[in-house]
Each structure stands twice: as structure tokens, then as C-alpha cells.
Design a protein around this motif. Structure first.
Motif, PDB file in Angstrom:
ATOM      1  N   LYS A   1     -46.983 -18.471  55.086  1.00  0.00           N
ATOM      2  CA  LYS A   1     -47.422 -19.510  56.027  1.00  0.00           C
ATOM      3  C   LYS A   1     -46.544 -19.472  57.280  1.00  0.00           C
ATOM      4  CE  LYS A   1     -47.633 -24.432  56.481  1.00  0.00           C
ATOM      5  NZ  LYS A   1     -46.482 -25.277  56.549  1.00  0.00           N
ATOM      6  N   LYS A   2     -47.215 -19.599  58.424  1.00  0.00           N
ATOM      7  CA  LYS A   2     -46.446 -19.556  59.660  1.00  0.00           C
ATOM      8  C   LYS A   2     -46.025 -20.964  60.062  1.00  0.00           C
ATOM      9  CE  LYS A   2     -48.729 -15.491  61.285  1.00  0.00           C
ATOM     10  NZ  LYS A   2     -50.037 -15.114  61.843  1.00  0.00           N
ATOM     11  N   VAL A   3     -44.753 -21.160  60.271  1.00  0.00           N
ATOM     12  CA  VAL A   3     -44.258 -22.468  60.698  1.00  0.00           C
ATOM     13  C   VAL A   3     -44.322 -22.576  62.213  1.00  0.00           C
ATOM     14  CG1 VAL A   3     -42.201 -23.902  60.853  1.00  0.00           C
ATOM     15  CG2 VAL A   3     -42.784 -22.775  58.704  1.00  0.00           C
ATOM     16  N   LEU A   4     -43.853 -21.515  62.847  1.00  0.00           N
ATOM     17  CA  LEU A   4     -43.825 -21.533  64.316  1.00  0.00           C
ATOM     18  C   LEU A   4     -44.511 -20.287  64.856  1.00  0.00           C
ATOM     19  CD1 LEU A   4     -42.464 -22.854  66.960  1.00  0.00           C
ATOM     20  CD2 LEU A   4     -40.799 -21.020  66.699  1.00  0.00           C
ATOM     21  N   GLU A   5     -45.391 -20.512  65.819  1.00  0.00           N
ATOM     22  CA  GLU A   5     -45.991 -19.383  66.525  1.00  0.00           C
ATOM     23  C   GLU A   5     -45.831 -19.629  68.013  1.00  0.00           C
ATOM     24  OE1 GLU A   5     -49.999 -17.596  65.190  1.00  0.00           O
ATOM     25  OE2 GLU A   5     -49.857 -19.582  64.271  1.00  0.00           O
ATOM     26  N   VAL A   6     -45.092 -18.764  68.640  1.00  0.00           N
ATOM     27  CA  VAL A   6     -44.973 -18.843  70.100  1.00  0.00           C
ATOM     28  C   VAL A   6     -45.858 -17.746  70.658  1.00  0.00           C
ATOM     29  CG1 VAL A   6     -43.402 -18.604  72.052  1.00  0.00           C
ATOM     30  CG2 VAL A   6     -42.627 -19.727  69.958  1.00  0.00           C
ATOM     31  N   LYS A   7     -46.783 -18.155  71.526  1.00  0.00           N
ATOM     32  CA  LYS A   7     -47.719 -17.157  72.055  1.00  0.00           C
ATOM     33  C   LYS A   7     -47.623 -17.099  73.568  1.00  0.00           C
ATOM     34  CE  LYS A   7     -51.155 -17.621  68.410  1.00  0.00           C
ATOM     35  NZ  LYS A   7     -52.463 -18.214  68.111  1.00  0.00           N
ATOM     36  N   ASN A   8     -47.364 -15.924  74.056  1.00  0.00           N
ATOM     37  CA  ASN A   8     -47.364 -15.655  75.498  1.00  0.00           C
ATOM     38  C   ASN A   8     -46.578 -16.710  76.290  1.00  0.00           C
ATOM     39  OD1 ASN A   8     -48.051 -14.207  77.800  1.00  0.00           O
ATOM     40  ND2 ASN A   8     -49.836 -15.513  78.202  1.00  0.00           N
TER      41      ASN A   8
ATOM     42  N   VAL B   1     -46.919 -23.111  72.017  1.00  0.00           N
ATOM     43  CA  VAL B   1     -45.857 -23.212  71.026  1.00  0.00           C
ATOM     44  C   VAL B   1     -46.453 -23.982  69.851  1.00  0.00           C
ATOM     45  CG1 VAL B   1     -43.587 -24.121  70.484  1.00  0.00           C
ATOM     46  CG2 VAL B   1     -44.014 -23.182  72.746  1.00  0.00           C
ATOM     47  N   LEU B   2     -46.890 -23.254  68.840  1.00  0.00           N
ATOM     48  CA  LEU B   2     -47.574 -23.912  67.730  1.00  0.00           C
ATOM     49  C   LEU B   2     -46.593 -24.181  66.596  1.00  0.00           C
ATOM     50  CD1 LEU B   2     -50.757 -21.626  67.630  1.00  0.00           C
ATOM     51  CD2 LEU B   2     -50.491 -23.820  68.797  1.00  0.00           C
ATOM     52  N   LEU B   3     -46.432 -25.454  66.277  1.00  0.00           N
ATOM     53  CA  LEU B   3     -45.619 -25.820  65.133  1.00  0.00           C
ATOM     54  C   LEU B   3     -46.584 -26.322  64.058  1.00  0.00           C
ATOM     55  CD1 LEU B   3     -42.550 -26.179  64.255  1.00  0.00           C
ATOM     56  CD2 LEU B   3     -43.011 -28.597  64.579  1.00  0.00           C
TER      57      LEU B   3
ATOM     58  N   GLU C   1     -49.914 -26.991  65.535  1.00  0.00           N
ATOM     59  CA  GLU C   1     -50.103 -27.937  66.638  1.00  0.00           C
ATOM     60  C   GLU C   1     -49.336 -27.473  67.863  1.00  0.00           C
ATOM     61  OE1 GLU C   1     -50.305 -32.339  66.067  1.00  0.00           O
ATOM     62  OE2 GLU C   1     -49.496 -31.770  64.112  1.00  0.00           O
ATOM     63  N   ASP C   2     -50.025 -27.473  68.999  1.00  0.00           N
ATOM     64  CA  ASP C   2     -49.384 -26.954  70.212  1.00  0.00           C
ATOM     65  C   ASP C   2     -48.450 -27.998  70.820  1.00  0.00           C
ATOM     66  OD1 ASP C   2     -48.593 -25.685  72.446  1.00  0.00           O
ATOM     67  OD2 ASP C   2     -50.612 -25.211  73.191  1.00  0.00           O
ATOM     68  N   LEU C   3     -47.155 -27.726  70.771  1.00  0.00           N
ATOM     69  CA  LEU C   3     -46.175 -28.676  71.296  1.00  0.00           C
ATOM     70  C   LEU C   3     -46.260 -28.809  72.808  1.00  0.00           C
ATOM     71  CD1 LEU C   3     -42.951 -27.847  69.252  1.00  0.00           C
ATOM     72  CD2 LEU C   3     -44.727 -29.515  68.756  1.00  0.00           C
ATOM     73  N   LEU C   4     -46.724 -27.751  73.470  1.00  0.00           N
ATOM     74  CA  LEU C   4     -46.780 -27.817  74.928  1.00  0.00           C
ATOM     75  C   LEU C   4     -47.844 -28.799  75.404  1.00  0.00           C
ATOM     76  CD1 LEU C   4     -46.293 -24.080  75.964  1.00  0.00           C
ATOM     77  CD2 LEU C   4     -44.607 -25.894  75.767  1.00  0.00           C
ATOM     78  N   LEU C   5     -48.768 -29.160  74.490  1.00  0.00           N
ATOM     79  CA  LEU C   5     -49.805 -30.121  74.871  1.00  0.00           C
ATOM     80  C   LEU C   5     -49.391 -31.556  74.555  1.00  0.00           C
ATOM     81  CD1 LEU C   5     -52.995 -28.201  73.630  1.00  0.00           C
ATOM     82  CD2 LEU C   5     -52.027 -28.286  75.939  1.00  0.00           C
ATOM     83  N   LYS C   6     -48.251 -31.717  73.871  1.00  0.00           N
ATOM     84  CA  LYS C   6     -47.820 -33.070  73.481  1.00  0.00           C
ATOM     85  C   LYS C   6     -47.286 -33.823  74.693  1.00  0.00           C
ATOM     86  CE  LYS C   6     -48.224 -32.342  68.987  1.00  0.00           C
ATOM     87  NZ  LYS C   6     -49.313 -32.987  68.276  1.00  0.00           N
ATOM     88  N   SER C   7     -47.478 -35.127  74.653  1.00  0.00           N
ATOM     89  CA  SER C   7     -46.909 -35.961  75.713  1.00  0.00           C
ATOM     90  C   SER C   7     -45.399 -36.072  75.480  1.00  0.00           C
ATOM     91  CB  SER C   7     -47.530 -37.351  75.659  1.00  0.00           C
ATOM     92  OG  SER C   7     -47.106 -37.995  74.482  1.00  0.00           O
TER      93      SER C   7
END
Lengths: 306, 326
Positions: free
Chosen positions: B2-9, B69-71, B74-80
């Protein structure tokens, strides 16, 4: 901690002795015979000679210094030539006014200066920052007598909201407090701002942010205490400075405080009073510095351990 | 896994007066559950900025301009910003390089660790204190009750870093980012701290991103490694392959520049040249000006990441089969 405080108090004692000695010596080298001042210009030389001898003025300087310190330790600073009252009584009479002025002005300065500095730092380079810093700059750089007269003109003369001078009620305290506090509020605000900005660059601020603290919590919990330490020193020294007499403010508003007392003593060449008032003011400054150091150690655990 | 963190581009740039500095320029990183992933590279290659971007701790003039930045998906970069506060220290925690300066000098270390519990959980002061003392014991701080009330300056560097570790794991994060956690410590303490982190990782199953320039640390603790150079990932593989069979000329250069006691008569190998100025990057491959095996194509085109099997990827034209065979 207690050790630190005791040591700090002990180190203040030699400073006090040195300061009293310097002031005593300075007034010794001033030209003019105190007896002729005391007795007026028409006094006969023989009488002056006799009185000088009676008062021990022909004794060696160190003997007179010793006598002065001994008497001062017993609360006797001599008698004012001009007002013919005990110097200690005169100081006791004027000091409460000065204390009232210093407290009200300092409260104004702290309550305005610290929040203004914080706001400026948080809103760095925004309009609010420039606005606050401009007000601070005006406070620091405008002469007290000018600002005082301006406020007297607007609030006392035109609007008739506040009394022009005197010091009998709390209303009388407002204008002097603002005018004296403004300058110190300005320097406090500037110092809080620059220290806060400096502290915010520290690694532990990054740590605090990485813990998930909100920005205001980072500032209030982690940055403020660190950045206030040097400010506390400034505040204590300013407060002590005010306690030792705000000469211009007291004069413009007709407040009978230590500052006015000193000025009057100078004008009248009233040596015992001048000496007493100067020594008193200096001691207040020394005590203020000492209090700042002790407060500092409450804020900074690293000093406590030294 | 299972992937915990995925950083893409991920692209994080610094907008300076001299121009835009692409400190992190399209980085992909994956971290599996319970995995220890290393990010290695020279100073200024973008390791720390990558870490700071994951937590969004960068401040002006740094800004993440692109990527995900998917944790846990869930994409953290989209979080407020408000939502991000709940992630920092709670789901993702961070350990920094300088234990000397990373703790606030005017509060006791116990209070600073307890604070993170008080921020993220509804716990009473007394309970928090108890938990912190337990945690101090767990991270090997002697006399934890006494140390709770100690100020940072009263502790050694090793103990302070243990405090930082306690702070990082007390909320049971899914991911812990350690940014050069042992660089400021001497070697014996370094070994203890690495051992401790590995132990805690085994117990809790927290994934770790270990940022370092020290290949010894990588060999010690990491499962998988990303080699970064000038804001890009140059090679990624598991830790054994990295040391046995490094493919990218930069990686082999790094490995060759480790001093070896068996080669006394040789000079120490260094990669010639210096790290390029990010404001003025060379065209083509970023490593090309320093590369001994550079080809013509390297000066004009930037190589993509080539997959050479078993999750081993390398950003180098030497591994383009068509190019090399044809």
C-alpha cells in the motif's frame, strides 16, 4: 535563581557608591561658593568664612564625601538653600507625581507599543505596517514640547475636553501620559517588530509550524516570548528614566515632579537639592536596570542557569 | 504494498529577484506503508525543499507551483490551510537537522512535546504529561520525569534529537520525514539515533522519508532510495541495487567518492565540476557538464526516467535501448 538575584543586587552596590562619588565630585568642581549663594550677594566675607568653617566646608573632600554618604544613609541629604527644607522631604513630596506620570505613560506605551509591533511584524511591508511605523517614527522623533503643546491646543484649548496643566485628577494625567508614552511606545513598537521578524527566522519556529500550530499560535506561543526579552530591558530602562524625572513633560504640564525639582535646583544653584535629586534619579536608573536583568532571567531560562 | 505517500511531478520554485529558481522540478516519489525511503543528493539538490513542500511549510519566496502530494490518496496540495494544520505533526511529522536550534529555548522540552498532543487531541494537561514521559522513556531518554522539566540548553545534542523524535512519533503519524536527523551529531550518537528510529519504525509501522547526503545512513536504514540532482530524481532503486549496481553516472560518482580504507594509495575520487546554478541550468541533462560518459544527445535533450526493471529507474540516455542499439 535566588542566587542570581542576590548576586545581581550585590553587584549593584559598588555601582551605586561609584555613582554617588562621581556626582559628589562633579558638584565640587563647579565654580561658585555655596555660602555666598545661600546667603545672598551682600553677605560679608567674614560671615561667609565663619559659616563655611562651621559647615565643615574646609575639610578635605574625602572627609566631606564620607560625611555626606553617612548622612545620606540615614536619610539626610542636607537642606535646600533656596526652599530651606530637607532635601529628602522635597523628594518625598515630588516623587509621587513622577511615579504617577511614569506609570500612566508606561502603561500607555506598553499597551500601544507591543501590539503595534506585533501587528507590524505580522503584516510586514503591508499598508498597516507602514502606517504603524510612521506613527511610531513621529512619536520618537518629534520633540516632547511640540507634541505637548499640540495636544494641549487641540484637546485642552479647542475641544476643552481635558485640562491644560496641573496634576490634581486622573483627567490631568491623560495628556502627559500620552505625550511621554508616545515616544517610548514608538521605540517599543519598532523593537518588537524587528525582534519578532528576527525570531521568526529561527529553526524552532519551523518546528512549531511543523507541529501543526496555527500562525497566531506560532507567534504568540513560540515567537513572542523570545522576541520580548530585549524589549523588557528597554521598557524597564525607559520606565526608570521616567521615574527619574521627565523634565520637559513635567515643565510643560506644570507637574511638580522630580524633573521639575531638578531643573529648579539648577536654576537656583541649589547644590544640596541638585545633588540629592541627581543621586536619587541615578539610583532609580540603577535599580531599573537591575530589575530588567532580573525580569530577563524570568523570561530566559538560559540566564537563570548561569 | 500500500502506498502511503505519492508525490507526483512536484514543482517547487523560488521566486527571487534574480529570477525563478526551480529548486524542485518535477519530482516523483512513492513511499509504501512501513517503508523507509531515502532521498540523497548534494547540498542544494532540492531534498529539503521536497520535504518542506510535502508539509507545505515553505514560505515566500518559495512556492509549490505544480504537482500532487497524495497522502493515503488525498491530495494535500488541494487542502485549505486550516485542513493542513491537522496534518502537520499529526499525520505527517518532521525531524530537523539541528537539534540545537530546533527546540524553543524558553520552554521545557516536556512542554514542547506535550503541546503537539494538546493541539491534535483532546487530552488534559496531566494526561499529556504522563504520555510524554512514557514517550521519553520509549525514545531512551534517561530520567524522563526529571527531563520533562529540563530546558533544551540543559540537554546534550543526542538527547535533544531524542526529544525531537518523541515529538515526531507521539501522535502516531503515518509518515515521518527526517531531514538530515543525524548530520549535526557525532558518529556514536548518530548510530544510536538511527538505531532508535529503525526500532520505532518497526514497532509502529510508520513510514519514514530519510533525507540525507550521507550514503552510510542510507545503507544503514533505508529500503529504497531516490538520488536527486539539481531538483530532479536521477535514479531510484532498492538500497541493495543502489550499492551493487548503480546505473546513473552521478550515482556511481557519489559512491566512488566515499573514502575507502582499502584503497590507501589512490587519491579520493571526486565528481568534477560543481552543482549547476539553478538559475542558469545547462540545456539537456543537468548532470551532463560533469558527466564522464556524456554523449552528444545529452547536451540537447533532457533524458526521461527509464525503467530498467524491478522498480529500478534511471534518468540517463545510456539506458535508452533504441538509442544505444540503433
Amino acid at each position: 535563581m535566588t542566587k542570581y538575584i542576590i548576586r545581581r543586587i550585590l553587584t549593584a552596590i559598588p555601582i551605586m557608591i561609584a555613582v554617588v562619588f562621581i556626582i559628589f565630585m562633579l558638584l565640587q568642581v563647579l565654580p561658585g561658593n555655596p555660602i555666598s549663594i545661600m546667603m545672598g550677594e551682600k553677605a560679608k566675607p567674614a560671615v561667609i568664612e565663619r559659616v563655611s568653617r562651621e559647615l565643615g566646608l574646609y575639610d578635605p573632600v574625602l572627609v566631606r564625601f564620607g560625611r555626606y554618604v553617612w548622612n545620606a544613609l540615614h536619610g539626610d541629604f542636607g537642606r535646600s538653600y533656596k526652599l530651606n527644607r530637607q532635601v529628602s522631604d522635597l523628594i518625598k513630596l515630588s516623587f509621587p507625581n513622577t511615579v504617577r506620570l511614569a506609570i500612566s505613560a508606561s502603561l500607555f506605551a506598553w499597551l500601544m507599543g507591543i501590539p503595534a509591533g506585533i501587528i507590524s511584524a505580522i503584516k510586514r511591508n503591508k499598508f498597516v505596517d507602514h502606517f504603524v511605523m510612521a506613527i511610531a517614527l513621529v512619536g520618537i522623533s518629534s520633540p516632547v514640547f511640540w507634541g505637548a503643546m499640540l495636544l494641549q491646543f487641540v484637546f485642552g484649548f479647542k475641544l476643552k475636553l481635558l485640562p491644560l496643566s496641573g496634576y490634581n485628577s486622573y483627567k490631568h494625567m491623560i495628556l502627559p501620559a500620552i505625550i511621554l508614552g508616545w515616544a517610548s511606545a514608538g521605540s517599543i513598537a519598532r523593537m518588537v517588530r524587528s525582534n519578532l521578524l528576527e525570531v521568526m527566522k529561527n529553526d524552532y519556529i519551523r518546528t512549531a509550524r511543523s507541529k501543526g500550530l496555527k500562525p497566531w499560535a506560532v507567534v504568540y506561543k513560540h515567537a513572542l516570548k523570545n522576541s520580548l526579552m530585549p524589549v523588557v530591558t528597554l521598557m524597564a530602562i525607559q520606565f526608570a528614566g521616567m521615574l527619574s524625572g521627565a523634565v520637559i513633560t513635567e515643565t510643560v504640564f506644570g507637574i511638580g515632579g522630580i524633573g521639575r525639582l531638578t531643573v529648579d535646583a539648577i536654576n537656583n544653584r541649589d547644590m544640596p537639592l541638585l545633588q540629592g535629586a541627581t543621586i536619587f534619579s541615578t539610583l532609580i536608573i540603577i535599580i531599573g536596570n537591575m530589575a530588567a536583568d532580573i525580569m530577563y532571567s524570568f523570561l530566559d531560562p538560559r540566564i537563570r542557569d548561569r | 504494498m500500500k502506498k502511503v505517500l505519492e508525490v507526483k511531478n512536484l514543482k517547487t520554485h523560488f521566486f527571487t529577484q534574480k529570477g525563478v529558481v526551480p529548486a524542485v522540478d518535477g519530482v516523483d516519489i512513492e513511499v509504501g506503508a512501513g517503508e523507509v525511503v531515502g532521498i540523497v543528493g548534494e547540498s542544494g539538490c532540492g531534498k529539503s525543499v521536497t520535504a518542506m513542500s510535502i508539509l507545505q511549510l515553505l514560505q515566500f519566496p518559495g512556492k509549490t507551483v505544480d504537482g500532487e502530494v497524495l497522502l493515503d490518496g488525498e491530495d494535500l496540495l488541494l487542502k485549505s490551510p486550516e485542513e493542513m494544520y491537522k496534518y502537520r505533526g499529526n499525520k505527517i511529522s518532521m525531524i530537523f537537522q539541528e537539534p540545537m536550534t530546533s527546540l524553543n529555548p524558553v520552554y521545557t522540552v516536556g512542554k514542547q512535546v506535550a503541546e503537539i498532543l494538546r493541539v491534535h487531541t483532546n487530552i488534559s494537561k496531566v494526561e499529556a504529561r504522563k504520555k510524554v514521559i512514557q514517550m521519553f522513556e520509549k525514545v531512551g531518554i534517561p530520567e524522563p520525569i526529571k527531563r520533562y522539566d529540563a530546558y533544551p540548553h540543559q540537554l546534550s545534542g543526542g538527547l535533544r534529537q531524542r526529544v525531537m523524535i518523541a515529538m515526531a512519533i507521539i501522535c502516531d503519524p503515518v509518515l515521518m520525514i527526517a531531514d538530515e536527523p543525524t548530520t549535526a551529531l557525532d558518529v556514536t550518537i548518530e548510530a544510536q539515533i538511527l538505531y532508535l528510529m529503525k526500532q520505532l519504525q518497526k514497532d509502529s509501522g510508520t513510514s519514514i522519508v530519510m533525507i540525507t547526503h550521507n550514503l552510510g545512513v542510507v545503507a544503514e536504514v533505508c529500503d529504497r532510495v531516490y538520488v536527486m540532482y539539481a531538483g530532479k530524481v536521477m535514479e531510484t532503486t532498492d538500497v541493495f541495487t543502489l550499492f551493487e549496481n548503480p546505473l546513473h553516472p552521478y550515482t556511481s560518482g557519489l559512491l566512488n567518492s566515499i573514502p575507502k580504507l582499502t584503497r590507501v594509495d589512490e587519491d579520493l575520487y571526486t565528481i568534477r565540476g560543481i552543482v549547476p546554478n539553478l538559475l542558469n541550468l545547462p540545456e539537456g541533462c543537468r548532470f551532463c557538464p560533469r558527466c564522464d560518459r556524456a554523449m552528444k544527445i545529452c547536451t540537447v535533450m533532457e533524458p526521461p526516467l527509464y525503467d530498467v526493471g524491478d522498480g529500478h529507474q534511471v534518468r540517463c540516455f545510456l539506458y535508452d535501448k533504441e538509442l544505444m542499439n540503433g
